[in-house]
Design a protein around this motif. Structure first.
Motif, PDB file in Angstrom:
ATOM      1  N   GLU A   1       9.452  18.266  -6.444  1.00 52.59           N
ATOM      2  CA  GLU A   1       9.064  18.270  -5.414  1.00 52.59           C
ATOM      3  C   GLU A   1       9.851  17.119  -4.366  1.00 52.59           C
ATOM      4  N   VAL A   2       9.598  16.010  -4.783  1.00 48.53           N
ATOM      5  CA  VAL A   2      10.084  15.137  -3.504  1.00 48.53           C
ATOM      6  C   VAL A   2      11.564  14.920  -3.526  1.00 48.53           C
ATOM      7  N   GLU A   3      12.673  15.956  -4.052  1.00 45.94           N
ATOM      8  CA  GLU A   3      13.786  16.760  -4.081  1.00 45.94           C
ATOM      9  C   GLU A   3      13.267  17.884  -3.026  1.00 45.94           C
ATOM     10  N   LYS A   4      12.791  18.411  -3.485  1.00 44.80           N
ATOM     11  CA  LYS A   4      12.521  19.756  -2.112  1.00 44.80           C
ATOM     12  C   LYS A   4      12.162  18.845  -1.256  1.00 44.80           C
ATOM     13  N   CYS A   5      11.081  18.515  -0.675  1.00 41.80           N
ATOM     14  CA  CYS A   5      10.701  17.353   0.529  1.00 41.80           C
ATOM     15  C   CYS A   5      12.235  17.181   1.133  1.00 41.80           C
ATOM     16  N   ASN A   6      12.693  16.634   0.480  1.00 41.35           N
ATOM     17  CA  ASN A   6      13.626  15.646   1.389  1.00 41.35           C
ATOM     18  C   ASN A   6      15.049  17.311   1.556  1.00 41.35           C
ATOM     19  N   GLN A   7      15.384  17.905   1.531  1.00 42.56           N
ATOM     20  CA  GLN A   7      15.771  18.767   1.670  1.00 42.56           C
ATOM     21  C   GLN A   7      15.086  19.559   2.683  1.00 42.56           C
ATOM     22  N   ILE A   8      14.257  19.851   2.191  1.00 41.37           N
ATOM     23  CA  ILE A   8      13.038  20.404   3.451  1.00 41.37           C
ATOM     24  C   ILE A   8      13.041  19.518   5.140  1.00 41.37           C
ATOM     25  N   ALA A   9      12.685  17.797   4.666  1.00 42.96           N
ATOM     26  CA  ALA A   9      12.888  16.866   5.944  1.00 42.96           C
ATOM     27  C   ALA A   9      14.239  17.458   6.846  1.00 42.96           C
TER      28      ALA A   9
ATOM     29  N   GLN B   1       4.914  12.290   5.198  1.00 40.03           N
ATOM     30  CA  GLN B   1       4.158  13.229   6.285  1.00 40.03           C
ATOM     31  C   GLN B   1       5.686  13.374   7.230  1.00 40.03           C
ATOM     32  N   TYR B   2       5.830  14.283   7.709  1.00 35.40           N
ATOM     33  CA  TYR B   2       7.395  14.789   8.644  1.00 35.40           C
ATOM     34  C   TYR B   2       6.593  14.373  10.325  1.00 35.40           C
ATOM     35  N   THR B   3       6.469  13.480  10.269  1.00 37.78           N
ATOM     36  CA  THR B   3       6.528  12.831  11.697  1.00 37.78           C
ATOM     37  C   THR B   3       7.026  13.004  12.671  1.00 37.78           C
ATOM     38  N   ILE B   4       7.183  14.152  13.850  1.00 42.58           N
ATOM     39  CA  ILE B   4       7.855  14.035  15.390  1.00 42.58           C
ATOM     40  C   ILE B   4       7.191  13.299  16.441  1.00 42.58           C
ATOM     41  N   ARG B   5       7.829  13.224  16.992  1.00 38.08           N
ATOM     42  CA  ARG B   5       7.516  12.119  18.571  1.00 38.08           C
ATOM     43  C   ARG B   5       7.831  13.096  19.598  1.00 38.08           C
TER      44      ARG B   5
ATOM     45  N   PRO C   1       3.461  20.758   8.950  1.00 40.40           N
ATOM     46  CA  PRO C   1       4.225  21.101   7.427  1.00 40.40           C
ATOM     47  C   PRO C   1       4.947  20.222   6.717  1.00 40.40           C
ATOM     48  N   MET C   2       4.197  19.445   5.547  1.00 43.43           N
ATOM     49  CA  MET C   2       5.670  18.764   4.194  1.00 43.43           C
ATOM     50  C   MET C   2       4.717  19.287   3.589  1.00 43.43           C
ATOM     51  N   HIS C   3       5.412  19.798   2.412  1.00 42.57           N
ATOM     52  CA  HIS C   3       4.978  20.136   0.968  1.00 42.57           C
ATOM     53  C   HIS C   3       6.393  20.704   0.238  1.00 42.57           C
ATOM     54  N   ALA C   4       6.478  20.975  -0.904  1.00 46.89           N
ATOM     55  CA  ALA C   4       7.497  21.050  -2.088  1.00 46.89           C
ATOM     56  C   ALA C   4       7.483  22.891  -1.871  1.00 46.89           C
TER      57      ALA C   4
ATOM     58  N   ASP D   1       0.884  -1.304   0.264  1.00 48.02           N
ATOM     59  CA  ASP D   1       0.501  -0.440   0.464  1.00 48.02           C
ATOM     60  C   ASP D   1       0.596   1.239   0.131  1.00 48.02           C
ATOM     61  N   ALA D   2       1.302   2.071  -1.792  1.00 44.26           N
ATOM     62  CA  ALA D   2       2.038   2.304  -1.286  1.00 44.26           C
ATOM     63  C   ALA D   2       1.476   4.474  -1.835  1.00 44.26           C
ATOM     64  N   ALA D   3       0.011   4.375  -0.964  1.00 43.08           N
ATOM     65  CA  ALA D   3      -0.547   5.377  -0.955  1.00 43.08           C
ATOM     66  C   ALA D   3       0.005   6.858  -0.770  1.00 43.08           C
ATOM     67  N   GLN D   4       1.155   6.191   0.488  1.00 37.65           N
ATOM     68  CA  GLN D   4       1.108   7.804   1.092  1.00 37.65           C
ATOM     69  C   GLN D   4       3.050   7.603   0.341  1.00 37.65           C
ATOM     70  N   GLY D   5       3.666   6.352  -0.546  1.00 38.06           N
ATOM     71  CA  GLY D   5       5.391   5.513  -0.630  1.00 38.06           C
ATOM     72  C   GLY D   5       5.398   6.447  -2.048  1.00 38.06           C
ATOM     73  N   PHE D   6       4.554   6.762  -2.514  1.00 44.27           N
ATOM     74  CA  PHE D   6       5.043   6.762  -4.419  1.00 44.27           C
ATOM     75  C   PHE D   6       5.584   7.665  -4.242  1.00 44.27           C
ATOM     76  N   GLY D   7       6.930   7.794  -4.791  1.00 50.11           N
ATOM     77  CA  GLY D   7       8.355   8.527  -5.134  1.00 50.11           C
ATOM     78  C   GLY D   7       9.214   8.743  -3.498  1.00 50.11           C
ATOM     79  N   GLY D   8       9.056   7.154  -3.564  1.00 51.33           N
ATOM     80  CA  GLY D   8      10.048   6.897  -2.533  1.00 51.33           C
ATOM     81  C   GLY D   8      10.547   5.750  -3.107  1.00 51.33           C
ATOM     82  N   ARG D   9      12.089   5.296  -2.703  1.00 50.40           N
ATOM     83  CA  ARG D   9      12.643   4.025  -2.850  1.00 50.40           C
ATOM     84  C   ARG D   9      13.297   3.718  -2.260  1.00 50.40           C
ATOM     85  N   ILE D  10      14.114   2.922  -2.192  1.00 53.10           N
ATOM     86  CA  ILE D  10      14.657   0.857  -1.652  1.00 53.10           C
ATOM     87  C   ILE D  10      15.943   1.012  -2.634  1.00 53.10           C
ATOM     88  N   ALA D  11      17.140   1.330  -2.290  1.00 51.57           N
ATOM     89  CA  ALA D  11      18.417   1.876  -3.453  1.00 51.57           C
ATOM     90  C   ALA D  11      17.960   2.701  -4.470  1.00 51.57           C
TER      91      ALA D  11
END
Ligand SMILES: *Cc1c(COP(=O)(O)O)cnc(C)c1O
Length: 371
Positions: free
Chosen positions: A255-263, A289-293, A352-355, A162-172
């Protein structure tokens, strides 16, 4: 400030998107226009999987996968306890039983160790047949498919990613939506790749399943939609959504690249005061999402209040473990343990997390969290 700013994205890309929408209006081929097939081909190429079957939303995508595998009465489907409701909702819809599995404390994804323990429990304590594990790429980071695959092979389960949130992610270099025997995603506006309404897609390398998915998507069609050979759904992606997605796909990687810079900025300045997200070394998140605890729920409530006073939106994904949802009350099993999920639900907070966040805004959020 917006939690996920869709208006800014539209303002920046307005010309291309308006032109794409206008082209559909001119042709009035609102269902089944050429953009749908073109999008399916582009998405399949992007993910590196043979077949992409677009559909009406990410929930239907999951249901279509279970229908294709003839999952139903007497079957157990293993679902993480910490996810959006849909991941489990589709299981009773096809007549099977959802069995919830605790998560990993660092990534919030399904724990392979808990999965094996839960399968053993079901084999010993019930007559259910383990059939499928739903592995959710939560918050944008792929699940630990290497470990999950071992358990799935051992107990002969299919993996539904279920990659509803994962689209654009990668393993290697391998992309999300390519890890399950079947994978699904959602194009709900706030997801990493969002359209302007509801939308979803299913991915598989298996030719036979792809053909079944195309049939189930349109009323169980045979030769055409008036020749019905099985009971299906009405679950198409419409042409307007496909046209919007074709445009958005062009700048999606940026956009994914930009989100990674913000993260990275969040993580660098927050890791001393809260638990920041753990991304495994070989993995790339698409940062749905950027989720803290926090240490406890009181600390979280205080943070929400301080952010709110500065007009910074935040959200708790997720407040309630799946096994405690009223709707799943009749699927409770004695002797299963959800300590990790229960503890995370009390303490997590997504910010908040977006490009289209600018670094000034990111700094403002960080300063308020430091308070
Ligand atoms: C959003 C979401 C879905 C459902 O997608 P829709 O398009 O809203 O039906 C399923 N699973 C997860 C993990 C989600 O976040």
């Amino acid at each position: 400030m917006e939690f996920r700013d869709l208006k800014r994205q539209y303002q920046i890309h307005r010309n291309e998107i308006d032109t794409a929408i206008q082209a559909v209006l001119n042709r009035a081929d609102f269902i089944g226009g050429g953009q749908v097939a073109e999008l399916e081909q582009k998405l399949a190429e992007y993910v590196g999987i043979k077949h992409c079957i677009a559909c009406a939303n990410g929930t239907d995508a999951l249901q279509l996968a279970l229908m294709t595998w003839k999952v139903g009465k007497g079957d157990a489907v293993f679902v993480p306890d910490f996810t959006f409701f849909s991941s489990g909702e589709v299981v009773p819809l096809v007549g099977a039983v959802p069995v919830f599995v605790d998560i990993e404390e660092d990534t919030y994804n399904i724990s392979a160790e808990s999965l094996e323990r839960t399968i053993q429990h079901i084999l010993q304590e019930s007559d259910l047949k383990p059939r499928v594990v739903v592995a959710v790429d939560l918050f944008g980071q792929p699940a630990d498919f290497e470990q999950i695959r071992k358990i799935a092979n051992k107990y002969n389960l299919y993996i539904l990613e279920d990659a509803a949130q994962g689209f654009g992610g990668r393993i290697a270099e391998k992309k999300a939506c390519s890890f399950g025997n079947i994978a699904t995603t959602s194009f709900f506006p706030a997801k990493p790749l969002g359209c302007y309404g509801d939308g979803g897609a299913v991915f598989t390398d298996n030719d036979e399943w792809a053909e079944l998915l195309r049939s189930y998507r349109v009323h169980g069609k045979g030769k055409d939609k008036y020749d019905n050979v099985r009971i299906g759904l009405n679950s198409r992606l419409d042409t307007l959504q496909a046209a919007v997605l074709l445009e958005k796909l062009k700048f999606f990687d940026e956009e994914v690249e930009k989100c990674n810079q913000i993260a990275a900025a969040y993580t660098e300045q927050l890791h001393n005061i809260v638990k920041v997200p753990t991304i495994r070394p070989e993995m790339t998140s698409s940062w749905a999402q950027y989720t803290i605890r926090f240490r406890n729920s009181e600390e979280r409530e205080r943070a929400i209040r301080i952010l709110k006073e500065s007009f910074i939106p935040s959200a708790v994904y997720y407040k309630k473990p799946m096994h405690l949802q009223e709707a799943f009350k009749s699927y409770q099993f004695k002797g299963l343990d959800y300590t990790v999920t229960e503890s995370i639900c009390e303490r997590c907070l997504s910010v908040p997390m977006h490009a289209y966040l600018d670094m000034g805004e990111v700094q403002h959020i960080i300063e308020n969290l430091q308070k």
